[in-house]
Design an enzyme around this catalytic site. Sequence first.
Site, short mmCIF file in Angstrom:
data_model
loop_
_atom_site.label_atom_id
_atom_site.label_comp_id
_atom_site.label_asym_id
_atom_site.label_seq_id
_atom_site.Cartn_x
_atom_site.Cartn_y
_atom_site.Cartn_z
N SER A 48 0.78 -1.19 -0.01
CA SER A 48 0.09 0.12 -0.12
C SER A 48 0.94 1.32 0.05
CB SER A 48 -0.83 0.11 1.31
OG SER A 48 -1.59 1.33 1.31
N ARG B 25 3.38 21.84 -5.89
CA ARG B 25 2.21 21.76 -6.60
C ARG B 25 1.43 22.81 -6.29
NH1 ARG B 25 5.69 19.86 -9.38
NH2 ARG B 25 5.83 17.76 -10.26
N ARG C 182 -4.20 3.56 -5.78
CA ARG C 182 -2.49 3.55 -5.90
C ARG C 182 -2.12 5.04 -6.33
NH1 ARG C 182 -0.09 -0.62 -4.86
NH2 ARG C 182 1.89 0.37 -5.90
N ASP D 246 0.61 11.44 -1.29
CA ASP D 246 1.21 12.71 -0.84
C ASP D 246 0.16 13.84 -0.77
OD1 ASP D 246 0.52 12.45 -3.69
OD2 ASP D 246 2.50 12.76 -4.49
#
EC number: 2.4.1.-
Length: 338
Positions: free
Chosen positions: A150, A200, A262, A266
Amino acid sequence: MGGGEVSKEMGSCSIAYRRGDQKLRKFVTARSTKFLLFCCFVLALITVACRSSRPSAIGWVNSSTAVADRISGSRKGYTLLMNTWKRYDLLKKSVSHYASCSRLDSIHIVWSEPKPPSDSLKKYLQKVIKKKSRDGHEVELRFDINKEDSLNNRFKEIKDLKTDAVFSIDDDIIFPCHTVDFAFNVWESAPDTMVGFVPRVHWPEKSNDKGNYYTYSGWWSVWWSGTYSMVLSKAAFFHKKYLSLYTNDMPASIREFTTKNRNCEDIAMSFLIANATNAPPIWVKGKIYEIGSTGISSIGGHTEKRTHCVNRFVAEFGRMPLVYTSMKAVDSRNLWFW
């Protein structure tokens, strides 16, 4: 003396004066050129000396730097939390590099493969770390073995961590040690926030029919706008307490979502820290050396999937916790102008 003789004598003196003046000019020009060349040479030597030893060129700065070094040396360093998956050559290169970083205390390798790490791999990494040990201090190496594959494993709580600072890194990313140390210094000035190298941003959607809807944007949007609201955990410092919060307090539905898709663990960590601090992260300027192949960000539909994650997490948290900022931490010692 007649007028003709005076005229001839004056002419002779004028010619002699001009010749003498020309010689003097040539002499002065030659000496000036040599002097200028000498000054340039000395300036070049001073520049090289200053860029190599930097602050020691000034007495009081040298003194304050020594004090700062003693203070830094008395503090605990940071733990390197490295995520990896069946890329043993990259893992060896990364561990070999970071083991030489002066303020590194330990390396924890997040291992989620079906089989445990081989004895040969363990021996190789231990040998590398022992070789890179400094001043009698040997970096601790540990594999954190997980039964389940995971993405949440990279943020699983580690109860016996010796350091407060965690440097989360992927196995295919290399930063110079002095760059990592600078980022660590930045984190020490704001230990509750997230400090990283890969910014980002999210943007609110202006469409009326979508309500509070946000889009996820990558590097080019950050570059164009000069604004960001996240730093990715593929290369970021944060406090170890957030490992516990991620594992035990964050909604289980978010962890289940990241495992199933998946992706976006983050972003989930960015949401978690922003929700706890109501503060933006800090982007540190640094040269990134990517030694691996392209990751999931190169797969088609990546931005759309990340946008879906952002809006899913907004719904889970009940609000948009991410905070915009335009601040960037830059190590001015490596710049001519700042």
